[in-house]
Design a protein around this motif. Sequence first.
Motif, PDB file in Angstrom:
ATOM      1  N   ARG A 143       0.841  -1.189   0.000  1.00 12.40           N
ATOM      2  CA  ARG A 143       0.000   0.000   0.000  1.00 12.40           C
ATOM      3  C   ARG A 143       0.877   1.241   0.000  1.00 12.40           C
ATOM      4  O   ARG A 143       1.997   1.232   0.466  1.00 12.40           O
ATOM      5  N   VAL A 144       0.320   2.325  -0.527  1.00 13.81           N
ATOM      6  CA  VAL A 144       1.044   3.587  -0.619  1.00 13.81           C
ATOM      7  C   VAL A 144       0.424   4.582   0.356  1.00 13.81           C
ATOM      8  O   VAL A 144      -0.796   4.756   0.388  1.00 13.81           O
ATOM      9  N   GLY A 145       1.254   5.213   1.163  1.00 18.07           N
ATOM     10  CA  GLY A 145       0.780   6.208   2.117  1.00 18.07           C
ATOM     11  C   GLY A 145       0.812   7.604   1.526  1.00 18.07           C
ATOM     12  O   GLY A 145       0.383   7.832   0.401  1.00 18.07           O
ATOM     13  N   LEU A 146       1.346   8.534   2.277  1.00 16.82           N
ATOM     14  CA  LEU A 146       1.400   9.929   1.834  1.00 16.82           C
ATOM     15  C   LEU A 146       2.259  10.059   0.588  1.00 16.82           C
ATOM     16  O   LEU A 146       3.378   9.544   0.523  1.00 16.82           O
ATOM     17  N   MET A 147       1.731  10.753  -0.418  1.00 15.50           N
ATOM     18  CA  MET A 147       2.468  11.029  -1.644  1.00 15.50           C
ATOM     19  C   MET A 147       2.672  12.542  -1.762  1.00 15.50           C
ATOM     20  O   MET A 147       1.738  13.308  -1.544  1.00 15.50           O
ATOM     21  N   GLN A 148       3.881  12.940  -2.090  1.00 17.13           N
ATOM     22  CA  GLN A 148       4.216  14.346  -2.240  1.00 17.13           C
ATOM     23  C   GLN A 148       4.861  14.583  -3.598  1.00 17.13           C
ATOM     24  O   GLN A 148       5.662  13.764  -4.069  1.00 17.13           O
TER      25      GLN A 148
END
Length: 350
Positions: A143-148
């Motif tokens: 899973r992918v969390g915070l993306m910036q």
Amino acid sequence: MKKRRSLKRFLVLLILLLLVAGGAWTGIWYIVSGRLITHVLAWEQARQAEGWTIRHDPPRRTGWPMAAGVALANVSLSGGSAYVPGGMRWAAGSITLALDIRHPNALSLAVTGRQVLTIDSGQPLAFQAKRFTGQAALLPGDRVGLMQFAAEDLLAAVPGQDPHQGQVRPASIARLAAALRFHAAADAKAPALAVAAEFHDIRLPPSHMAALGNPSLLAFDLAFSGPVPVQAAAASAAKNGAAWVRAGGSMTLNRFHLGDGPLTLDAQGLFGLDSSLRPEGQITVQARGLGPTLDRLAARHVMTVPEARAMIAVLGILTPASGTGVLAAPVTLHDGDVNLGPIPLLRLRP
């Protein structure tokens, strides 16, 4: 003589150790980059099962020695009609995904070359940046969390109003910063999707908006709360939107700020969608510099002087008599009608 032999043995041993360490590090790099390629291909297969179409040249390992990366050239992604009416298409020259071997839970990306974005059947928007990078936190279960994301010196070719003329007009953004967080298991009160972005030093093509000047800052912070519909990818955007409304979905505008010439505009509010999937709710707006803004629009022939004076008189009714010149009024959206305080602004089509 013995000292020379000892030194020689030491150098040979050091070289051997360096070769062993380099070989071991290269092996680790090769394994990690291979796993990254496997994860990328698995992600693509999952998206393709949802109806997306993804194309690119064969993956190529890159980033040695400190980063295990994969480079994808001639990338295109199309689909998304379950989330965007009419779907979308995005293409880029190349994307590089990389994991720092010392910090394998942080994924970085860099996009180079020309990018093209098309929504529904609209005209394509082509843009390119001097630097376009991103970072994402990798969570358990792929899973992918915070993306910036960040970009510098972004130049876009904005399509003209007449699609038959094929004219494009340049627009640019000096700096862009954005963050996105997605939580598929959110309940009706938790944010399932949070998006925030800042656009600095925007230069617009000739238009009514550009008559005010070039915005120094456009920023927003928006959160979508409510559970994501089960099997959302198998339905249309309209069905997904209706299911989200029934589940108690809502949108919270935590912040909106526009600094454009003499005009400063701030807003925040809470709204959702009605049965026709039109925005419904209330947003509190604070605006400064409306008088000088209208005067400038009249001076640049965006509107006539009588129209500007009439609008100033109307705004005088809404502006407190404190003399601050600050307009603070609610914008209500209900049954397709958009009102600024008691003043009707427009009506949204169903």
